[in-house]
Design a protein around this motif. Structure first.
Motif, short mmCIF file in Angstrom:
data_model
loop_
_atom_site.label_atom_id
_atom_site.label_comp_id
_atom_site.label_asym_id
_atom_site.label_seq_id
_atom_site.Cartn_x
_atom_site.Cartn_y
_atom_site.Cartn_z
N ARG A 1 13.53 -9.50 -29.58
CA ARG A 1 12.80 -9.02 -30.77
C ARG A 1 13.79 -8.88 -31.94
O ARG A 1 14.93 -8.50 -31.73
N SER A 2 13.31 -9.16 -33.15
CA SER A 2 14.26 -9.08 -34.29
C SER A 2 14.27 -7.66 -34.88
O SER A 2 13.33 -6.88 -34.70
N TYR A 3 15.34 -7.37 -35.63
CA TYR A 3 15.49 -6.06 -36.30
C TYR A 3 14.28 -5.79 -37.19
O TYR A 3 13.72 -4.69 -37.20
N GLU A 4 13.85 -6.84 -37.93
CA GLU A 4 12.73 -6.65 -38.86
C GLU A 4 11.40 -6.43 -38.11
O GLU A 4 10.60 -5.60 -38.51
N GLU A 5 11.20 -7.18 -37.01
CA GLU A 5 9.98 -6.98 -36.20
C GLU A 5 9.91 -5.55 -35.67
O GLU A 5 8.85 -4.90 -35.70
N ILE A 6 11.04 -5.08 -35.16
CA ILE A 6 11.08 -3.72 -34.60
C ILE A 6 10.78 -2.70 -35.69
O ILE A 6 10.03 -1.74 -35.49
N GLU B 1 15.79 0.35 -28.94
CA GLU B 1 15.61 -0.80 -29.84
C GLU B 1 16.69 -1.86 -29.61
O GLU B 1 16.42 -3.05 -29.72
N ARG C 1 16.11 -5.78 -28.80
CA ARG C 1 16.73 -6.90 -29.53
C ARG C 1 17.41 -7.87 -28.57
O ARG C 1 17.33 -9.08 -28.73
N GLU D 1 8.99 -3.25 -38.44
CA GLU D 1 7.57 -3.37 -38.81
C GLU D 1 6.67 -2.64 -37.82
O GLU D 1 5.64 -2.10 -38.18
N SER D 2 7.07 -2.61 -36.55
CA SER D 2 6.20 -1.99 -35.54
C SER D 2 6.52 -0.50 -35.35
O SER D 2 6.22 0.08 -34.31
#
Ligand code: NIG
Ligand code: FE
Length: 425
Positions: A103-108, A95, A99, A110-111
């Motif tokens: 990719r953002s912490y929140e996107e990661i 992860e 980043r 969410e997925s």
């Protein structure tokens, strides 16, 4: 006065024992300096501290006492890491790489990554496996000068796995030289099985988890991740009020990613600490100051998440909020055990003076995790937890960054780390 431990010949001894706890405002720069200092202890507790000739005149040293010659360098209290998630099953470097690529912490999260991926691994891990990870994490912390660490649960998120986390945290505290403060963080995220019934999970925490944790006596504090997309202010209030009624003191992950009213809630509840605070509002700062809530700042997380805005440390100090520092050591957002790099970031990114950073990593951190009666200052009756540094000036700690400046660590009057002995050139 008998002593079985004597540290002598400190070039500068910073006792931090020079004012009320926690420290606020200009008092955060007072370090209680004793030139040419010494510390004597008996059975782990300090029995004399001050100028060497006074200390030596006060104590009667056992024949087999441990005597440490500090050789003229800086000596401080052991560092205190007042916010960690140091018991986890697996690291998440994949992860981190995502980043770095944008990719953002929140996107990661969410997925399917983020805290919930740690939860899946944690639930499968045995207590022995978790103990092994916890031990090596604490040992690394110790080698960087940390002698007390708060550790949160929060990767179990079921009654059974949260109790497993807190049992492991408790065992680490019994067996390791680092003193451990346990915090229950069942409200760290919504686990997969409760994602469609979030209030149901909050009820479950209140009706089942808090009573079980409290009955087992496994946690001193209860923390909540109060943040947009995670626990709302109302849900956080419910959890923390129930926890307080069950004997746990409130703490909050507050206003880390968005201004959310979490610091205001910390003030309303008179929580022990509000942590992160990157996006705290002006009202939030005033609420913390008015209620005397400690701000635990975690600049390693901001750096690791690749964000450019840091917590408003100067504003917090100017408004009279006591400020502490911590690593947030966790596999998702801040994978470090070093309070030294955190002190560097405090000076470089938060504009805290080296003296403020040291007070925030000792006396105020002790307060933030409820250990102020035992550690954080060097005075008679407190634990003989000390760091003997390689440098003779405290300003060198944040200045010389990314390296380990610790020469020796003493925990409870015992030398538990000694670079002088392990260095083979
Ligand atoms: O403090 N904010 C929530 N908890 C941790 C992150 C934990 C994780 O990503 O595993 C934090 O940053
Ligand atoms: Fe955290």
């Amino acid at each position: 006065m008998r002593a079985d431990f004597l540290l002598r010949n400190a070039g500068e001894l910073l006792t931090l024992a020079c004012g009320p706890v926690p420290r606020t405002g200009a008092a955060m720069r007072d370090l209680g300096s004793v030139p040419g200092g010494a510390v004597a202890a008996h059975h782990g507790s300090i029995v004399a501290v001050g100028r060497e000739r006074d200390v030596v005149a006060t104590v009667e040293l056992d024949d087999d006492a441990t005597v440490v010659d500090a050789k003229g360098v800086l000596v401080t209290p052991g560092l205190i890491d007042s916010h960690t998630h140091a018991v986890f099953a697996r690291t998440r470097e994949r992860e981190f790489a995502m980043r770095v690529e944008g990719r953002s912490y929140e996107e990661i999260a969410e997925s399917g990554g983020g805290i919930r991926s740690s939860v899946r691994a944690f639930r499968e891990a045995s207590e022995d496996e978790l103990l092994e990870v916890g031990r090596s994490t604490l040992t690394r912390m110790l080698s960087y000068g940390t002698t007390t660490a708060e550790i949160k649960s929060g990767y179990g998120l079921s009654t059974e796995s949260e109790l497993k986390a807190l049992r492991v945290i408790g065992k680490l505290g019994e067996e390791h030289a680092v003193r451990v403060v346990p915090t229950f963080l069942g409200a760290h995220e919504f686990p997969d099985e409760w994602r469609d019934n979030r209030d149901g999970y909050v009820d479950h925490i209140i009706e089942e988890m808090i009573p079980a944790v409290s009955a087992a006596g496994l946690a001193r504090f209860c923390d909540v991740f109060c943040e947009k997309g995670v626990f709302s202010v109302e849900q956080s209030r419910r959890v923390l009020e129930a926890a307080r009624a069950a004997g746990m003191e409130p703490k909050l992950h507050a206003d880390e990613l968005h201004p959310f009213g979490a610091a205001e809630l910390a003030g309303e509840l008179r929580a022990r600490s509000a942590d992160h605070l990157v996006c705290v509002s002006d009202d939030g700062v005033r609420a913390l100051a008015a209620a005397g809530v400690t701000a635990v700042l975690l600049p390693g997380t901001t750096l690791s998440l690749g964000k450019s805005a840091y917590a408003p440390a100067r504003k917090l100090i100017e408004e009279g909020v006591p400020v502490a520092l911590a690593t947030d050591c966790n596999p998702g957002s801040s994978m470090t055990e070093s309070m030294q790099i955190i002190m560097s970031l405090a000076s470089m990114a938060l504009r805290m003076t080296p003296a403020e950073a040291l007070a925030a990593a000792t006396v105020n951190a002790a307060w933030a995790c409820g250990t102020e009666d035992v550690v954080g200052m060097l005075e008679v009756g407190k634990a003989a937890d000390l760091v003997v540094w390689e440098v003779d000036d405290h300003r060198a700690i944040p200045y010389h960054y990314g390296v380990n400046l610790v020469r020796k660590v003493v925990a409870g009057g015992v030398v538990v780390r000694d670079r002088d002995e392990t260095l083979v050139v």
